[in-house]
Design an enzyme around this catalytic site. Sequence first.
Site, PDB file in Angstrom:
ATOM      1  N   ASP A 132      14.101 -10.979 -84.806  1.00  0.00           N
ATOM      2  CA  ASP A 132      13.249  -9.792 -84.980  1.00  0.00           C
ATOM      3  C   ASP A 132      12.279  -9.807 -83.811  1.00  0.00           C
ATOM      4  O   ASP A 132      11.329 -10.592 -83.775  1.00  0.00           O
ATOM      5  CB  ASP A 132      12.501  -9.886 -86.324  1.00  0.00           C
ATOM      6  CG  ASP A 132      11.467  -8.759 -86.484  1.00  0.00           C
ATOM      7  OD1 ASP A 132      11.373  -7.887 -85.591  1.00  0.00           O
ATOM      8  OD2 ASP A 132      10.751  -8.760 -87.511  1.00  0.00           O
ATOM      9  N   ASP A 187       8.612   0.672 -93.303  1.00  0.00           N
ATOM     10  CA  ASP A 187       8.270  -0.418 -92.389  1.00  0.00           C
ATOM     11  C   ASP A 187       7.220   0.047 -91.385  1.00  0.00           C
ATOM     12  O   ASP A 187       7.508   0.841 -90.496  1.00  0.00           O
ATOM     13  CB  ASP A 187       9.564  -0.883 -91.673  1.00  0.00           C
ATOM     14  CG  ASP A 187       9.315  -2.021 -90.678  1.00  0.00           C
ATOM     15  OD1 ASP A 187       8.144  -2.367 -90.428  1.00  0.00           O
ATOM     16  OD2 ASP A 187      10.300  -2.562 -90.149  1.00  0.00           O
TER      17      ASP A 187
HETATM   18  N1  ATP Z   1      -3.377  -8.267 -93.753  1.00  0.00           N
HETATM   19  C1  ATP Z   1      -3.206  -7.310 -92.856  1.00  0.00           C
HETATM   20  N2  ATP Z   1      -3.851  -6.129 -92.970  1.00  0.00           N
HETATM   21  C2  ATP Z   1      -3.692  -5.157 -92.051  1.00  0.00           C
HETATM   22  N3  ATP Z   1      -2.905  -5.264 -90.981  1.00  0.00           N
HETATM   23  C3  ATP Z   1      -2.226  -6.415 -90.817  1.00  0.00           C
HETATM   24  C4  ATP Z   1      -2.334  -7.491 -91.736  1.00  0.00           C
HETATM   25  N4  ATP Z   1      -1.544  -8.498 -91.303  1.00  0.00           N
HETATM   26  C5  ATP Z   1      -0.981  -8.081 -90.156  1.00  0.00           C
HETATM   27  N5  ATP Z   1      -1.385  -6.831 -89.868  1.00  0.00           N
HETATM   28  C6  ATP Z   1      -0.999  -6.015 -88.709  1.00  0.00           C
HETATM   29  O1  ATP Z   1       0.394  -5.834 -88.739  1.00  0.00           O
HETATM   30  C7  ATP Z   1       0.881  -5.700 -87.404  1.00  0.00           C
HETATM   31  C8  ATP Z   1       1.984  -6.669 -87.180  1.00  0.00           C
HETATM   32  O2  ATP Z   1       2.960  -6.465 -88.129  1.00  0.00           O
HETATM   33  P1  ATP Z   1       4.455  -6.942 -87.871  1.00  0.00           P
HETATM   34  O3  ATP Z   1       4.437  -8.364 -87.432  1.00  0.00           O
HETATM   35  O4  ATP Z   1       5.226  -6.571 -89.052  1.00  0.00           O
HETATM   36  O5  ATP Z   1       4.788  -6.005 -86.664  1.00  0.00           O
HETATM   37  P2  ATP Z   1       5.914  -6.169 -85.578  1.00  0.00           P
HETATM   38  O6  ATP Z   1       7.182  -6.510 -86.254  1.00  0.00           O
HETATM   39  O7  ATP Z   1       5.432  -7.076 -84.527  1.00  0.00           O
HETATM   40  O8  ATP Z   1       5.929  -4.702 -84.994  1.00  0.00           O
HETATM   41  P3  ATP Z   1       7.079  -3.586 -84.962  1.00  0.00           P
HETATM   42  O9  ATP Z   1       7.952  -3.824 -86.135  1.00  0.00           O
HETATM   43  O10 ATP Z   1       6.306  -2.311 -85.017  1.00  0.00           O
HETATM   44  O11 ATP Z   1       7.745  -3.795 -83.653  1.00  0.00           O
HETATM   45  C9  ATP Z   1      -0.277  -5.969 -86.473  1.00  0.00           C
HETATM   46  O12 ATP Z   1      -0.816  -4.736 -86.013  1.00  0.00           O
HETATM   47  C10 ATP Z   1      -1.254  -6.701 -87.381  1.00  0.00           C
HETATM   48  O13 ATP Z   1      -2.591  -6.499 -86.966  1.00  0.00           O
HETATM   49 MG    MG Z   2       8.625  -5.388 -87.287  1.00  0.00          MG
END
Ligand code: ATP
Ligand code: MG
Length: 560
Positions: A8, A170
Amino acid sequence: MSRIVGIDLGTSTSEIGCIVNGAAKLIPNTLGKLITPSVVHIGQDGEILAGEEAAEYLFTRPDCTFMEVKRLTGSNEKLKAHGKEYAPEEIQAMLLRYLVGCAETNLREKIDRAVITVPAYFTDVQRRATAKAGELAGLQVERIINEPTAAALDYGLSNLKECKNVLVYDLGGGTLDVTVLELFEGVIEVKASCGNNHLGGKDFDEIIMTRLADPLGDERALMRLKKAAEDCKIALSTREEFRVSLPFLLTGKDGKPISVDKTIGRNEFEEWITEKVQSTREPMLSALADAKLGREDLQIILLVGGSTRIPCVKKLVEDTLGTVPHSLVDPDLTVARGAAIQAGLIEGSIHNKDLVLTDVCPYTLGTAPLERGLFGSRQVFDPVIPRNITIPTERTKLYTTAADYQTEVLIHVYQGESSDPDNNERLGELHLTEIPSARQGKEQIEVTFGYDMNGILQVKASVVSTGRQVSAEISTTGVKAGPLLDLSKWEEAEGARPFRPLIRKAEKLIASGRDIGGDIGLLTRRLKEALLLKNQENAQELRDQLMLMLEVMEKMDKSS
Ligand SMILES: Nc1ncnc2c1ncn2[C@@H]1O[C@H](COP(=O)(O)OP(=O)(O)OP(=O)(O)O)[C@@H](O)[C@H]1O
Ligand SMILES: [Mg+2]
């Protein structure tokens, strides 16, 4: 055959996994963690760091440390470090290399095959760029799969007996994906996907940042501010208020230090982001409509991505769909687990008689043939593959020549939902030559679009009477991902003035319906694009081409 890993590759964080004894397992990085920040640092001597170790340099060396690179996927933007330029996929490749390296150490074997996830709403160009990043990292990319579909695979494998309609919502760091699918005893049928490639947690961080301070182009202050904004946002998911304190953040114009000390309440924060959060309602309704389901038909809602931990996001999903979302999958790890399951299906460690998956193409893909009407001719978008059709798929359309004795044609390929090609994303073009010279409409041209399991498009065109075929992949050079440019604003672009007479002349000709084949229209659009992008070199080249074409037209007019 060697093992395949599932990755991922996220905007904010990335994960890697594989199948162990028939189940998906995430593999820890060298620091023992399952979640790796999507950050890359390039040192003075070319040394590359990724993950947490790279993230430490965000504050001290922001000039050669990169985050959220995924949002640049497929664009022509370059990232600079120590005077060297890197394409976004080169940086993404460094992150992939790190993840794979961690897995190699952990599993004690060489890894050179992978499944990589992308947002369902990623464009063709963005998917190709992701596959390219994998290749640059020395990986054979076995499959590109959609992130919400991966989440569904993860859920589906642990609930093989269920027959349910599922909606996956998502919201990650940079993208929103909504997917509706049906689970039927291990058969996962994706019905529809909708989303937004430029919406996620980073937008919420930016909103908080603008309320705290203006870093005045100070990179280090910007990084500190961003970190503080994200910490504040995350804290507010569980707390009612949070105090942001950044002493001596930067030096003001008057030479005095500026500090930030502000308490932000959850209500206040949720009000700031309400417009963005509300904008995710439309994709949910649209995905449901495309799947031909009502909200009462949904039995399960899966929340994926870190940003779904924000209370008002959860509430919006619940209010829109009338069902309480489940916490049945791990929002951070489920996509990587699903990628590992897909890898298992390909390598044969999971039997696909237990689990079958079908996915869809989330966009409409088509051509832009010329349509003759009362007001002359113009290009219209003509769908070949309608959106949310099950993939892989192949569709064919028949066209005829638009002019007398026309011997070649440029077939333009677009992706989008507007009937005006200009409002869609141009993916490329195919040049078909040696059409037998005949009266208008006599020669038929067959155009075939193939969309494969990776979501990658192949376009073929052939002359029906002779069988002559061009089967080259569409060229996707020069296509930008990201927000579309507003071409009507070209005159406001810097340096556009000298191009005005030429563009006006071309526009006149197009309006009079004499742009047979649409090439002058295309060149004019590209020229406006180049001006808006301030690409002077490209603009001059296009100007020369356009001038030449207009000259030829004039000569033809004179002789007839
Ligand atoms: N407890 C929380 N409350 C609010 N936001 C959060 C929390 N934990 C993580 N995030 C936010 O979630 C985001 C990261 O989520 P995730 O890791 O699912 O994204 P990603 O897979 O990297 O991104 P994408 O799928 O869009 O490419 C960041 O912007 C982070 O600040
Ligand atoms: Mg993601």
